[in-house]
Motif scaffolding. Structure first.
Motif, PDB file in Angstrom:
ATOM      1  N   ALA A   9       8.921 -21.931  11.102  1.00  0.00           N
ATOM      2  CA  ALA A   9       7.971 -21.489   9.697  1.00  0.00           C
ATOM      3  C   ALA A   9       7.369 -23.280  10.211  1.00  0.00           C
ATOM      4  O   ALA A   9       6.436 -24.119   9.454  1.00  0.00           O
ATOM      5  CB  ALA A   9       7.956 -20.413   8.588  1.00  0.00           C
ATOM      6  N   ASP A  10       8.771 -23.585   9.631  1.00  0.00           N
ATOM      7  CA  ASP A  10       8.628 -25.133   9.650  1.00  0.00           C
ATOM      8  C   ASP A  10       8.080 -26.424  10.542  1.00  0.00           C
ATOM      9  O   ASP A  10       6.855 -27.073  10.229  1.00  0.00           O
ATOM     10  CB  ASP A  10      10.355 -25.971   8.942  1.00  0.00           C
ATOM     11  N   LEU A  19       0.484 -20.589  11.526  1.00  0.00           N
ATOM     12  CA  LEU A  19       0.887 -21.622  10.460  1.00  0.00           C
ATOM     13  C   LEU A  19       1.173 -19.723   9.493  1.00  0.00           C
ATOM     14  O   LEU A  19       1.951 -18.958   8.911  1.00  0.00           O
ATOM     15  CB  LEU A  19       0.824 -22.051   9.777  1.00  0.00           C
ATOM     16  N   THR A  20      -0.345 -19.268   9.692  1.00  0.00           N
ATOM     17  CA  THR A  20      -0.665 -17.731   8.518  1.00  0.00           C
ATOM     18  C   THR A  20      -0.017 -16.433   9.273  1.00  0.00           C
ATOM     19  O   THR A  20       0.277 -16.037   8.505  1.00  0.00           O
ATOM     20  CB  THR A  20      -2.148 -18.333   7.863  1.00  0.00           C
ATOM     21  N   TYR A  45       4.158 -24.724   9.927  1.00  0.00           N
ATOM     22  CA  TYR A  45       3.867 -25.825   8.581  1.00  0.00           C
ATOM     23  C   TYR A  45       3.391 -27.507   9.448  1.00  0.00           C
ATOM     24  O   TYR A  45       2.719 -27.916   9.000  1.00  0.00           O
ATOM     25  CB  TYR A  45       4.879 -25.493   8.098  1.00  0.00           C
ATOM     26  N   ARG A 105       7.850 -34.486   8.811  1.00  0.00           N
ATOM     27  CA  ARG A 105       8.245 -32.797   9.048  1.00  0.00           C
ATOM     28  C   ARG A 105       8.710 -32.346  10.418  1.00  0.00           C
ATOM     29  O   ARG A 105       9.498 -31.665  10.425  1.00  0.00           O
ATOM     30  CB  ARG A 105       6.738 -32.422   8.936  1.00  0.00           C
TER      31      ARG A 105
END
Length: 464
Positions: free
Chosen positions: A243-244, A310-311, A247, A189
């Motif tokens: 965001a990646d 992340l949120t 996450y 990821r």
């Protein structure tokens, strides 16, 4: 030094009359956050200077002067850091001011065709690639520590748990290897986040693109990007790559938290399967006997902020209109905190795992004979009994042993036959922990051969 609205301090003050309102000044500043991007800002500026030269906007002499000036700025910042008390708005204005001090009037040409919008987007992408490399190394170190622990537990059979209840015997190595595979997925990821960051936004300008004949493909290659963005509006506001990263960071945190929870449980007096070294344990200010697994508890606690970052980023992005918006100033603190937190936690947890030790005597003492129940059910299946019938019969046997207060291995063959006639004298051969574990030899199972194969695969994946 003068303040916003004055030519020497502001990149945008010409249109405004008077200075910025005092209450606005601290809100507008971001140098305390984005100052850490100075290396990326200088790298992007070097590439942009060369691109302006290739486009004929700057002469060779001007490009050389700018590159020498940027080298001097880098030397100043590397040796002394960002000077205390500077009033520059952000890292871009600081670098430009220092460049002007080093290179003179030519420094004012560097921003030709470039906006802070595409500049900061480029800086962030460069930073993400560096951050991913650091995180990948730290995750690999933790994975190797787990391998080291697994090697110690290859011949130790422990209870395998579901619902925190003993389920079936497994090798301790199998338990230690279980977190390695999520970590390997985490590395994938992170690589995907780095790949997403590998598209160059520089040359998009503020909103509409660059009016000068910049060879963006050459610029991308110069800066190590594999492609250029297709739409200038999207390029300046795209934070999907962040965001990646966040996450991936949040999920890494979740995985680390689960490892930590196991260490908290298994190092407790109630389990005592694992002993953490003194270097990764703490004591109590009141109770002299305590050995607290704080490394695991602190790791577990940090996960909340990783999920929160992340949120926070997704919430920040969700309502923005197309194009750059100043709200995006808040993206960096979230990304920086995620990486900083992980780079704090990962080495500590890796050290704790690398120095942890199994306690085989305590583990063996905790092995309950009911762990053999599934082996007994399989025994009947091998003799042609349908599994559901077998399952029901073994349930009755377990109840019989509980009523008598004995272990399954202490029941006689006649006891077993009273429940089901398919039991024979060899039923007691089942009651061997290694044999039970080794009966599950399929790939991914807990037989010694399967675990050895798994260890080899994990070593290859972790590069040693």
């Amino acid at each position: 030094m003068s303040r916003e609205g004055e030519e020497t301090a502001s990149l945008w003050g010409g249109r405004f009359e008077g200075g910025m309102a005092p209450a606005m000044v601290p809100l507008n500043l971001s140098l305390d956050v984005d100052g850490r991007l100075w290396r990326q800002d200088i790298a992007g500026s070097r590439g942009w200077a060369r691109a302006l030269g290739r486009a004929g906007v700057l002469t060779e002499a001007e490009v050389s002067a700018l590159l020498a000036g940027l080298d001097a700025v880098a030397t100043r910042l590397e040796s002394g850091g960002i000077p205390a008390g500077v009033e520059d708005e952000d890292i871009h204005s600081l670098v430009e001011r220092l460049l002007t001090e080093e290179a003179g009037e030519v420094a004012l040409k560097l921003h030709t065709g470039r906006s802070r919008n595409d500049q900061v987007a480029t800086d962030l992408r460069l930073w993400v690639r560096d951050a991913v490399s650091d995180l990948d190394r730290a995750i690999t170190d933790l994975g190797r520590a787990l391998l080291h622990l697994a090697e110690q537990g290859l011949d130790v059979v422990m209870p395998g748990y579901t619902h925190l209840q003993q389920g079936q015997p497994i090798r301790a190595a199998h338990w230690a290897l279980a977190p390695v595979w999520p970590l390997l997925r985490d590395r994938a990821r992170l690589r995907a986040a780095a790949e997403a960051a590998g598209v160059l936004p520089l040359g998009s300008g503020a909103v509409a693109g660059c009016p000068f004949p910049i060879d963006r493909d050459a610029l991308a290659a110069d800066l190590g990007f594999y492609a250029v963005t297709e739409n200038s509006l999207d390029a300046i506001s795209d934070r999907d790559f962040l965001a990646d990263l966040l996450y991936a960071g949040a999920l890494i945190g979740v995985h680390l938290s689960r490892v930590a929870e196991d260490l908290v449980l298994f190092s407790s007096a109630e389990f005592a399967f694992v002993r953490l070294s003194d270097g990764f344990s703490t004591g109590s200010s009141l109770m002299p006997q305590k050995r607290n697994p704080d490394v695991a508890e602190l790791t577990r606690g940090k996960t909340g902020r990783l999920v929160g970052n992340l949120t926070g980023l997704l919430t920040l992005l969700k309502g923005l209109p197309t194009g750059y918006n100043r709200d995006l100033q808040e993206d960096k603190s979230l990304a920086f905190d995620t990486v900083d937190t992980l780079m704090l936690v990962l080495p500590a947890l890796a050290g704790a795992v690398a120095t942890a030790r199994f306690r085989p005597d305590r583990i063996r003492a905790r092995l309950d004979s009911q762990l053999w129940a599934t082996d007994l059910a399989d025994y009947l299946v091998h003799r042609g009994v349908p599994f559901r019938r077998s399952h029901e019969a073994i349930g009755r046997i377990v109840r019989l042993a509980e009523e008598r207060g004995v272990g399954l291995q202490q029941l006689s063959v006649d006891d077993y036959r009273s429940i089901h006639p398919s039991f024979e004298e060899d039923v007691h051969d089942l009651f061997d922990w290694d044999r039970s574990a080794d009966s599950r030899a399929v790939p991914g199972g807990t037989a010694r051969s399967a675990v050895e194969t798994q260890l080899a695969a994990a070593r290859r994946a972790l590069g040693g």
